[in-house]
Design a protein around this motif. Structure first.
Motif, PDB file in Angstrom:
ATOM      1  N   GLY B  43       0.838  -1.200   0.000  1.00  0.00           N
ATOM      2  CA  GLY B  43       0.000   0.000   0.000  1.00  0.00           C
ATOM      3  C   GLY B  43       0.871   1.247   0.000  1.00  0.00           C
ATOM      4  N   ASP B  44       0.386   2.259  -0.705  1.00  0.00           N
ATOM      5  CA  ASP B  44       1.177   3.481  -0.867  1.00  0.00           C
ATOM      6  C   ASP B  44       1.501   4.144   0.462  1.00  0.00           C
ATOM      7  N   GLU B  45       0.498   4.132   1.316  1.00  0.00           N
ATOM      8  CA  GLU B  45       0.631   4.821   2.597  1.00  0.00           C
ATOM      9  C   GLU B  45       1.804   4.267   3.406  1.00  0.00           C
ATOM     10  N   PHE B  46       1.918   2.946   3.439  1.00  0.00           N
ATOM     11  CA  PHE B  46       2.975   2.336   4.229  1.00  0.00           C
ATOM     12  C   PHE B  46       4.309   2.296   3.483  1.00  0.00           C
ATOM     13  N   LEU B  47       4.237   2.292   2.171  1.00  0.00           N
ATOM     14  CA  LEU B  47       5.468   2.274   1.383  1.00  0.00           C
ATOM     15  C   LEU B  47       6.239   3.574   1.584  1.00  0.00           C
ATOM     16  N   LYS B  48       5.486   4.660   1.743  1.00  0.00           N
ATOM     17  CA  LYS B  48       6.134   5.953   1.923  1.00  0.00           C
ATOM     18  C   LYS B  48       6.439   6.235   3.384  1.00  0.00           C
ATOM     19  N   ALA B  49       5.771   5.518   4.265  1.00  0.00           N
ATOM     20  CA  ALA B  49       5.932   5.795   5.698  1.00  0.00           C
ATOM     21  C   ALA B  49       7.306   5.363   6.183  1.00  0.00           C
ATOM     22  N   LYS B  50       7.672   5.918   7.310  1.00  0.00           N
ATOM     23  CA  LYS B  50       8.933   5.551   7.939  1.00  0.00           C
ATOM     24  C   LYS B  50       8.761   4.182   8.596  1.00  0.00           C
ATOM     25  N   CYS B  51       9.617   3.272   8.188  1.00  0.00           N
ATOM     26  CA  CYS B  51       9.550   1.922   8.712  1.00  0.00           C
ATOM     27  C   CYS B  51      10.548   1.813   9.875  1.00  0.00           C
ATOM     28  N   LEU B  52      10.224   1.038  10.880  1.00  0.00           N
ATOM     29  CA  LEU B  52      11.130   0.940  12.026  1.00  0.00           C
ATOM     30  C   LEU B  52      11.603  -0.491  12.226  1.00  0.00           C
ATOM     31  N   MET B  53      12.893  -0.636  12.515  1.00  0.00           N
ATOM     32  CA  MET B  53      13.411  -1.951  12.873  1.00  0.00           C
ATOM     33  C   MET B  53      13.058  -2.225  14.328  1.00  0.00           C
ATOM     34  N   ASN B  54      13.040  -3.497  14.682  1.00  0.00           N
ATOM     35  CA  ASN B  54      12.698  -3.854  16.058  1.00  0.00           C
ATOM     36  C   ASN B  54      13.573  -3.137  17.075  1.00  0.00           C
ATOM     37  N   CYS B  55      14.886  -3.026  16.746  1.00  0.00           N
ATOM     38  CA  CYS B  55      15.780  -2.398  17.716  1.00  0.00           C
ATOM     39  C   CYS B  55      15.445  -0.920  17.900  1.00  0.00           C
ATOM     40  N   GLU B  56      14.969  -0.281  16.838  1.00  0.00           N
ATOM     41  CA  GLU B  56      14.586   1.124  16.958  1.00  0.00           C
ATOM     42  C   GLU B  56      13.314   1.274  17.791  1.00  0.00           C
ATOM     43  N   VAL B  57      12.353   0.379  17.525  1.00  0.00           N
ATOM     44  CA  VAL B  57      11.115   0.420  18.300  1.00  0.00           C
ATOM     45  C   VAL B  57      11.428   0.204  19.773  1.00  0.00           C
ATOM     46  N   SER B  58      12.366  -0.685  20.030  1.00  0.00           N
ATOM     47  CA  SER B  58      12.743  -0.974  21.409  1.00  0.00           C
ATOM     48  C   SER B  58      13.272   0.282  22.106  1.00  0.00           C
ATOM     49  N   LEU B  59      14.096   1.057  21.397  1.00  0.00           N
ATOM     50  CA  LEU B  59      14.614   2.296  21.981  1.00  0.00           C
ATOM     51  C   LEU B  59      13.481   3.281  22.275  1.00  0.00           C
ATOM     52  N   ILE B  60      12.559   3.413  21.304  1.00  0.00           N
ATOM     53  CA  ILE B  60      11.449   4.357  21.466  1.00  0.00           C
ATOM     54  C   ILE B  60      10.551   3.952  22.637  1.00  0.00           C
ATOM     55  N   LEU B  61      10.166   2.678  22.653  1.00  0.00           N
ATOM     56  CA  LEU B  61       9.224   2.240  23.682  1.00  0.00           C
ATOM     57  C   LEU B  61       9.853   2.270  25.075  1.00  0.00           C
ATOM     58  N   PHE B 117      10.846  -0.728   3.721  1.00  0.00           N
ATOM     59  CA  PHE B 117      10.349  -2.017   4.212  1.00  0.00           C
ATOM     60  C   PHE B 117      11.420  -3.095   4.101  1.00  0.00           C
ATOM     61  N   GLU B 118      12.122  -3.104   2.966  1.00  0.00           N
ATOM     62  CA  GLU B 118      13.192  -4.092   2.752  1.00  0.00           C
ATOM     63  C   GLU B 118      14.314  -3.889   3.760  1.00  0.00           C
ATOM     64  N   LEU B 119      14.637  -2.626   3.973  1.00  0.00           N
ATOM     65  CA  LEU B 119      15.685  -2.270   4.925  1.00  0.00           C
ATOM     66  C   LEU B 119      15.388  -2.875   6.297  1.00  0.00           C
ATOM     67  N   CYS B 120      14.141  -2.719   6.713  1.00  0.00           N
ATOM     68  CA  CYS B 120      13.793  -3.168   8.060  1.00  0.00           C
ATOM     69  C   CYS B 120      13.715  -4.694   8.160  1.00  0.00           C
ATOM     70  N   VAL B 121      13.261  -5.343   7.087  1.00  0.00           N
ATOM     71  CA  VAL B 121      13.240  -6.815   7.124  1.00  0.00           C
ATOM     72  C   VAL B 121      14.664  -7.331   7.283  1.00  0.00           C
ATOM     73  N   LEU B 122      15.596  -6.761   6.522  1.00  0.00           N
ATOM     74  CA  LEU B 122      16.998  -7.188   6.625  1.00  0.00           C
ATOM     75  C   LEU B 122      17.550  -6.887   8.019  1.00  0.00           C
ATOM     76  N   GLY B 123      17.246  -5.704   8.522  1.00  0.00           N
ATOM     77  CA  GLY B 123      17.739  -5.330   9.848  1.00  0.00           C
ATOM     78  C   GLY B 123      17.164  -6.198  10.957  1.00  0.00           C
ATOM     79  N   ASN B 124      15.912  -6.656  10.763  1.00  0.00           N
ATOM     80  CA  ASN B 124      15.281  -7.486  11.787  1.00  0.00           C
ATOM     81  C   ASN B 124      15.755  -8.926  11.744  1.00  0.00           C
ATOM     82  N   LEU B 125      15.901  -9.457  10.537  1.00  0.00           N
ATOM     83  CA  LEU B 125      16.170 -10.898  10.432  1.00  0.00           C
ATOM     84  C   LEU B 125      17.659 -11.206  10.334  1.00  0.00           C
ATOM     85  N   CYS B 126      18.457 -10.215   9.964  1.00  0.00           N
ATOM     86  CA  CYS B 126      19.899 -10.410   9.855  1.00  0.00           C
ATOM     87  C   CYS B 126      20.274 -11.722   9.157  1.00  0.00           C
ATOM     88  N   PRO B 127      19.932 -11.875   7.889  1.00  0.00           N
ATOM     89  CA  PRO B 127      20.288 -13.110   7.182  1.00  0.00           C
ATOM     90  C   PRO B 127      21.800 -13.276   7.113  1.00  0.00           C
TER      91      PRO B 127
END
Lengths: 154, 166
Positions: B43-61, B117-127
């Motif tokens: 969806g366009d809305e989420f494609l343009k939105a700022k995506c967060l990696m789990n580690c970033e969300v952890s800092l915010i929360l 979105f791709e950035l965050c998937v890679l950052g989260n899963l660390c293949p």
């Protein structure tokens, strides 16, 4: 996936809150109303991180309530079809297993588990249904399946 | 071990062992036909939105949780269940704990012409391998951005280096 997005909401405020700390009242009401809710479009609203702007209030006819359009930044969790994520298994039975990824519950059916994994029967753990939204998952694909805990590996 | 057995006998066993799975969502709750994260249809809305990696969300929360702690003695009562569960989840699945490392990873990945979105998937899963990375993010290959295997491998190496030295 977690996102940081800007959402808008019309907030109704009772006239008794009009005064110096109107804005604070508005923000705390917004947090109470919005945090923890879930919608199909935006997913779960996890936390409000900031207020973008508060628009001009409009007095409602008859009640005296004022409606403010409030734009706010928030962290949302929105699962997508085809997304790959990690989850913690909460329960296993012969139909498959249940897992949790943050606020969302996921069910992985037997048919979507690779054939070389099999269920060992025993006392079936019973479970209570959740009220939140629900996802179906699969682990039958390349590089999916049991992983080691990223929290413990160094 | 060629045969992996899922234990289903007692809940206690499972909770104690904490089976962690990597899984793919195959049916979304919204039921929109068009959605498919593998092809980057979110969806366009989420494609343009700022995506967060789990580690970033952890800092915010965690920051927000600390703020609440200062305001009242019992912050757990103040937060929603969604907040609590999300905090638990991101704490557990954060690959990078140190804020500096988190920033480095984002900088590294944002130089690669990836979608958020791709950035965050890679950052989260660390293949760990190139094949794994392509399986996790199929769109990385399909959009013709000149991501050959070597470039992907270098990126994965750099990511594991950050992890090693954080």
């Amino acid at each position: 996936m977690f996102f940081h997005i800007i959402l808008e909401r019309n907030m109704q405020l009772h006239p008794r809150h009009f005064g110096r700390d109107l804005r604070e009242k508005l923000v705390s009401k917004l947090m109470k109303d919005v945090e923890g809710t879930c919608s199909g479009r935006h997913g779960f609203v996890v936390a409000i991180t900031g207020i973008e702007n508060v628009g001009k209030g409009l007095i409602r006819d008859g009640t005296g309530f004022v409606t403010f359009p409030v734009k706010y930044q928030c962290v949302v969790f929105r699962p997508f079809k085809g997304e790959i994520l990690e989850a913690v298994v909460t329960m296993v039975n012969k139909m498959g297993f249940f897992a949790e990824a943050g606020p969302v519950q996921i069910f992985v059916s037997n048919h979507l588990i690779p054939d070389d994994m099999e269920f060992q029967s025993g006392d079936m753990p019973n479970y209570t249904t959740s009220d939140g939204s629900f996802c179906i998952g699969t682990i039958k694909d390349d590089f999916l399946g049991v992983i080691s805990d990223p929290g413990t590996t160094s | 071990m060629s045969k992996i057995v899922i234990l289903g006998t007692e809940v206690q066993i499972i909770i104690a062992v904490y089976l962690i799975f990597r899984l793919k969502l195959s049916l979304s709750m919204s039921g929109e036909e068009e959605e498919n994260a593998a092809e980057l249809k979110i969806g366009d809305e989420f494609l343009k939105a700022k995506c967060l990696m789990n580690c970033e969300v952890s800092l915010i929360l965690e920051h927000k949780y600390e703020q609440l702690q200062q305001m009242s003695e019992d912050p757990l009562n103040q937060v929603s269940q969604v907040f609590e569960k999300s905090l638990q989840y991101v704490k557990r699945f954060s690959r990078y704990k140190n804020p500096d490392a988190v920033r480095q990873v984002r900088e590294l990945l944002s130089r690669q012409q990836l979608a958020e979105f791709e950035l965050c998937v890679l950052g989260n899963l660390c293949p760990e391998t190139v094949e794994e990375a392509i399986a996790m993010v199929p769109s990385i290959k399909s959009r013709g951005r000149g991501h050959d295997d070597e470039a992907i491998e270098k990126m994965l190496n750099d990511m594991s280096l950050i992890k090693k030295f954080e």
